[in-house]
Design an enzyme around this catalytic site. Structure first.
Site, PDB file in Angstrom:
ATOM      1  N   ASP A  13       0.806  -1.221   0.000  1.00 17.70           N
ATOM      2  CA  ASP A  13       0.000   0.000   0.000  1.00 17.70           C
ATOM      3  C   ASP A  13       0.842   1.276   0.000  1.00 17.70           C
ATOM      4  O   ASP A  13       0.435   2.293   0.548  1.00 17.70           O
ATOM      5  CB  ASP A  13      -0.974   0.017   1.202  1.00 17.70           C
ATOM      6  CG  ASP A  13      -1.775  -1.250   1.297  1.00 17.70           C
ATOM      7  OD1 ASP A  13      -2.273  -1.689   0.249  1.00 17.70           O
ATOM      8  OD2 ASP A  13      -1.887  -1.821   2.392  1.00 17.70           O
ATOM      9  N   LYS A  16       2.178   1.955  -5.158  1.00 17.45           N
ATOM     10  CA  LYS A  16       2.856   1.425  -6.357  1.00 17.45           C
ATOM     11  C   LYS A  16       2.000   1.597  -7.600  1.00 17.45           C
ATOM     12  O   LYS A  16       2.499   1.886  -8.669  1.00 17.45           O
ATOM     13  CB  LYS A  16       3.130  -0.081  -6.205  1.00 17.45           C
ATOM     14  CG  LYS A  16       4.203  -0.439  -5.237  1.00 17.45           C
ATOM     15  CD  LYS A  16       4.377  -1.940  -5.166  1.00 17.45           C
ATOM     16  CE  LYS A  16       3.132  -2.667  -4.688  1.00 17.45           C
ATOM     17  NZ  LYS A  16       2.668  -2.332  -3.346  1.00 17.45           N
ATOM     18  N   ALA A  39      -3.892  -8.099  -3.764  1.00 17.51           N
ATOM     19  CA  ALA A  39      -3.369  -6.770  -4.064  1.00 17.51           C
ATOM     20  C   ALA A  39      -4.496  -5.891  -4.562  1.00 17.51           C
ATOM     21  O   ALA A  39      -5.486  -6.376  -5.105  1.00 17.51           O
ATOM     22  CB  ALA A  39      -2.290  -6.877  -5.134  1.00 17.51           C
ATOM     23  N   GLY A  40      -4.322  -4.621  -4.384  1.00 18.61           N
ATOM     24  CA  GLY A  40      -5.319  -3.697  -4.916  1.00 18.61           C
ATOM     25  C   GLY A  40      -4.636  -2.396  -5.282  1.00 18.61           C
ATOM     26  O   GLY A  40      -3.874  -1.858  -4.503  1.00 18.61           O
ATOM     27  N   HIS A  41      -4.857  -1.958  -6.487  1.00 21.39           N
ATOM     28  CA  HIS A  41      -4.272  -0.701  -6.936  1.00 21.39           C
ATOM     29  C   HIS A  41      -5.403   0.251  -7.271  1.00 21.39           C
ATOM     30  O   HIS A  41      -6.337  -0.137  -7.951  1.00 21.39           O
ATOM     31  CB  HIS A  41      -3.465  -0.915  -8.208  1.00 21.39           C
ATOM     32  CG  HIS A  41      -2.158  -1.590  -7.966  1.00 21.39           C
ATOM     33  ND1 HIS A  41      -1.494  -2.287  -8.942  1.00 21.39           N
ATOM     34  CD2 HIS A  41      -1.386  -1.664  -6.870  1.00 21.39           C
ATOM     35  CE1 HIS A  41      -0.363  -2.756  -8.445  1.00 21.39           C
ATOM     36  NE2 HIS A  41      -0.289  -2.403  -7.189  1.00 21.39           N
ATOM     37  N   ARG A 142       2.217 -29.246  -5.542  1.00 22.02           N
ATOM     38  CA  ARG A 142       1.982 -29.848  -6.854  1.00 22.02           C
ATOM     39  C   ARG A 142       0.549 -30.349  -7.003  1.00 22.02           C
ATOM     40  O   ARG A 142       0.268 -31.368  -7.588  1.00 22.02           O
ATOM     41  CB  ARG A 142       3.010 -30.957  -7.137  1.00 22.02           C
ATOM     42  CG  ARG A 142       4.381 -30.328  -7.333  1.00 22.02           C
ATOM     43  CD  ARG A 142       5.506 -31.111  -6.828  1.00 22.02           C
ATOM     44  NE  ARG A 142       5.389 -31.488  -5.445  1.00 22.02           N
ATOM     45  CZ  ARG A 142       6.216 -32.356  -4.868  1.00 22.02           C
ATOM     46  NH1 ARG A 142       7.161 -32.909  -5.553  1.00 22.02           N
ATOM     47  NH2 ARG A 142       6.072 -32.638  -3.591  1.00 22.02           N
ATOM     48  N   GLN A 223       2.105  -6.176  -3.236  1.00 20.52           N
ATOM     49  CA  GLN A 223       2.382  -6.100  -1.796  1.00 20.52           C
ATOM     50  C   GLN A 223       3.702  -5.352  -1.542  1.00 20.52           C
ATOM     51  O   GLN A 223       4.096  -4.544  -2.364  1.00 20.52           O
ATOM     52  CB  GLN A 223       2.403  -7.490  -1.147  1.00 20.52           C
ATOM     53  CG  GLN A 223       1.030  -8.124  -0.995  1.00 20.52           C
ATOM     54  CD  GLN A 223       0.566  -8.872  -2.213  1.00 20.52           C
ATOM     55  OE1 GLN A 223       1.333  -9.544  -2.879  1.00 20.52           O
ATOM     56  NE2 GLN A 223      -0.703  -8.773  -2.527  1.00 20.52           N
ATOM     57  N   THR A 238       2.613 -12.537   3.106  1.00 18.58           N
ATOM     58  CA  THR A 238       1.799 -13.168   2.078  1.00 18.58           C
ATOM     59  C   THR A 238       2.565 -14.398   1.593  1.00 18.58           C
ATOM     60  O   THR A 238       3.688 -14.649   2.035  1.00 18.58           O
ATOM     61  CB  THR A 238       1.450 -12.158   0.956  1.00 18.58           C
ATOM     62  OG1 THR A 238       0.460 -12.729   0.120  1.00 18.58           O
ATOM     63  CG2 THR A 238       2.677 -11.766   0.136  1.00 18.58           C
ATOM     64  N   ASP A 332       2.071  14.737   0.883  1.00 20.23           N
ATOM     65  CA  ASP A 332       1.037  15.743   1.183  1.00 20.23           C
ATOM     66  C   ASP A 332       0.280  15.417   2.456  1.00 20.23           C
ATOM     67  O   ASP A 332      -0.212  16.320   3.138  1.00 20.23           O
ATOM     68  CB  ASP A 332       0.054  15.847   0.006  1.00 20.23           C
ATOM     69  CG  ASP A 332      -0.525  14.482  -0.363  1.00 20.23           C
ATOM     70  OD1 ASP A 332       0.277  13.570  -0.692  1.00 20.23           O
ATOM     71  OD2 ASP A 332      -1.757  14.309  -0.301  1.00 20.23           O
ATOM     72  N   GLY A 414      -0.335  13.624  -4.289  1.00 19.53           N
ATOM     73  CA  GLY A 414      -1.781  13.421  -4.423  1.00 19.53           C
ATOM     74  C   GLY A 414      -2.019  12.245  -5.338  1.00 19.53           C
ATOM     75  O   GLY A 414      -1.087  11.757  -5.992  1.00 19.53           O
TER      76      GLY A 414
HETATM   77  P1  IMP Z   1      -2.851 -12.833   2.151  1.00 23.19           P
HETATM   78  O1  IMP Z   1      -1.903 -12.331   1.117  1.00 23.19           O
HETATM   79  O2  IMP Z   1      -4.288 -12.555   1.834  1.00 23.19           O
HETATM   80  O3  IMP Z   1      -2.597 -14.269   2.518  1.00 23.19           O
HETATM   81  O4  IMP Z   1      -2.568 -11.999   3.505  1.00 23.19           O
HETATM   82  C1  IMP Z   1      -1.353 -12.131   4.219  1.00 23.19           C
HETATM   83  C2  IMP Z   1      -0.906 -10.790   4.785  1.00 23.19           C
HETATM   84  O5  IMP Z   1      -0.548  -9.913   3.718  1.00 23.19           O
HETATM   85  C3  IMP Z   1      -1.983 -10.050   5.577  1.00 23.19           C
HETATM   86  O6  IMP Z   1      -1.366  -9.314   6.599  1.00 23.19           O
HETATM   87  C4  IMP Z   1      -2.569  -9.100   4.542  1.00 23.19           C
HETATM   88  O7  IMP Z   1      -3.182  -7.988   5.148  1.00 23.19           O
HETATM   89  C5  IMP Z   1      -1.322  -8.719   3.797  1.00 23.19           C
HETATM   90  N1  IMP Z   1      -1.570  -8.277   2.430  1.00 23.19           N
HETATM   91  C6  IMP Z   1      -1.845  -9.030   1.348  1.00 23.19           C
HETATM   92  N2  IMP Z   1      -1.974  -8.272   0.261  1.00 23.19           N
HETATM   93  C7  IMP Z   1      -1.763  -7.008   0.637  1.00 23.19           C
HETATM   94  C8  IMP Z   1      -1.721  -5.747  -0.072  1.00 23.19           C
HETATM   95  O8  IMP Z   1      -1.892  -5.648  -1.290  1.00 23.19           O
HETATM   96  N3  IMP Z   1      -1.464  -4.646   0.701  1.00 23.19           N
HETATM   97  C9  IMP Z   1      -1.216  -4.735   2.026  1.00 23.19           C
HETATM   98  N4  IMP Z   1      -1.248  -5.868   2.706  1.00 23.19           N
HETATM   99  C10 IMP Z   1      -1.502  -6.991   2.024  1.00 23.19           C
END
Ligand code: IMP
Length: 428
Positions: A13, A16, A39-41, A142, A223, A238, A332, A414
């Site tokens: 977060d 990126k 992940a989330g962008h 596997r 991540q 993760t 900011d 921003g």
């Molecule tokens: P998982 O990837 O869902 O198995 O989560 C494992 C750990 O990684 C947890 O603490 C999640 O909150 C963290 N995590 C997974 N993806 C992200 C991300 O994109 N941003 C921030 N934390 C993440």
């Protein structure tokens, strides 16, 4: 070979998505190499906000080819939804290619993620619950199903017959979940065949050939460093390689393919999920940062834990990833603070510690040693050059560069593309 890896230097977060979107304008290809829809962008461009989980951020540029590498685990429902949403917004993902060696994230992975977390109770990891961990477990065991398997019905059925009964037994016996039949999972997989199979390629070959032609490739990390399976705060990590080293196995290219690594650093630290976080601010200051920075997860909406910048952690990230340049984001957000802090070392039992300890119990006990710098009150959102930043903000950047020994080449003030100060160019 001009291959730039962009990685998160903290716990994810860092912003990126915005930096990759910004740099994609200079790239020919953007490649995701790890993670899944955990992940989330969020990308803001031309007044439009696009949330992406699996599709690389470069998709917003029609001229850029986007590749999802074999290191990514793909929930086909999420991917198809994302493709539909992009299409509806007039951005068809024609230039998306998917590795035929990538693994599918199956419905039982989602179930297992949720049920395992429930079973861990107070010792839960705080996963995003998307099934990503169990999908990587199956890959290593596997017992995975790959996208290439979708193209061959007989082989797909054979694969599912080998794994689904065992997964279902696990679900039934351990968790009282009814499980799935091979037929159910076969029909499920076929639902995505016509949409996804035409996009499948040998991604290593596609990326390798582009590199040989001298094209600019941007490898987009998911991540952040401290969530890396090997180098992060295990077990609160993760299940994939979030660091720059993941480019090679996650794409199928050789070590010479990464010519530079850009680390993305947020001006403060956040993390979601459980695990130690030395510079965490509980109480009012943490809440202030959370509200000011809009620190709520893109994927789960969970409030993020917030704290000061941590130079011990960042030095570690610079070394692990081989970071040579930095993009500093969300500067900011710090406007309005009288003083800003950065941890320059830790202390434990009266002893000074300059390194990230591997032991989590030690990391949970360390006390940060802070350096305090003057804050600034001016909003930064409209600054477009370093010279337009207040003196104190420039000092903050300068101190960060000094302590890490590498330059900050971009400063983000921003979410908009235009809210990016290019201090220097990127070395491809
Ligand atoms: P998982 O990837 O869902 O198995 O989560 C494992 C750990 O990684 C947890 O603490 C999640 O909150 C963290 N995590 C997974 N993806 C992200 C991300 O994109 N941003 C921030 N934390 C993440």
């Amino acid at each position: 070979m001009p291959g730039l890896a962009v990685v998160g230097a903290q716990w994810g977060d860092e912003g990126k998505g915005k930096i990759v979107d910004y740099l994609a304008a200079q790239a020919d290809m953007v490649v995701r190499y790890a993670g899944g829809n955990n992940a989330g962008h969020t990308v803001v461009a031309g007044g439009r906000t696009v949330k992406l989980h699996l599709v690389p951020s470069g998709i917003l540029y029609p001229g850029v080819t986007c590749v999802i590498g074999n290191g990514v685990v793909i929930d086909p429902e999420v991917l198809v939804e994302e493709l539909d949403a992009l299409e509806q917004q007039g951005m068809p993902a024609e230039k998306l290619r998917i590795s035929n060696r990538a693994h599918l994230l199956m419905p039982y992975h989602r179930d297992l993620d949720r049920l395992e977390e429930e079973a861990r109770g107070s010792r839960r990891l705080g996963t995003t619950g998307r099934g990503v961990g169990p999908a990587y477990v199956d890959k290593a065991a596997r017992e995975g199903v790959r996208l290439a398997d979708l193209a061959d019905e007989a082989w797909l059925r054979e694969r599912l017959a080998a794994v689904v009964p065992r997964k279902s037994e696990l679900l039934r016996k351990m968790y009282g979940h009814p499980g799935y039949t091979v037929d159910e999972m076969f029909d499920y997989c076929l639902r995505f065949r016509s949409r996804l199979v035409p996009l499948l390629v040998d991604a290593g070959e596609v990326v390798g050939e582009a590199l040989e032609r001298g094209q600019r490739i941007l490898f987009e990390g998911a991540q952040g460093t401290m969530l890396d399976l090997d180098h992060g705060t295990y077990p609160y990590v993760t299940s994939s390689t979030a660091t720059a080293g993941g480019v090679l196995p996650g794409t199928g290219v050789g070590p010479g393919s990464v010519s530079n690594v850009l680390g993305v650093v947020k001006a403060y630290t956040t993390r979601v999920g459980m695990g130690p976080f030395p510079t965490e601010l509980s109480g009012e200051q943490g809440e202030w940062l959370r509200q000011r920075g809009g620190e709520f997860g893109t994927t789960t909406g969970r409030p993020r834990r917030c704290g000061w910048l941590d130079l011990v952690q960042l030095r570690y990230a610079v070394r692990i990833n081989g970071i040579r340049q930095l993009a500093l984001t969300k500067l900011d957000v710090l406007s309005g603070l009288e003083r800003v802090r950065m941890a320059v070392a830790y202390e434990i039992g009266g002893r000074r510690l300059d390194r990230m300890p591997a032991s989590l119990s030690e990391l949970a006990q360390v006390q940060p040693v802070y350096e305090e710098l003057p804050g600034w009150s001016e909003p930064l959102a409209s600054a477009r050059a370093l010279s337009e930043l207040p003196e104190a903000a420039r000092r903050f950047i300068g101190r960060l560069e000094e302590l890490l020994g590498i330059p900050v080449v971009y400063v983000s003030v921003g979410p908009g593309r235009e809210q990016t100060i290019a201090v220097d160019g990127i070395a491809w």
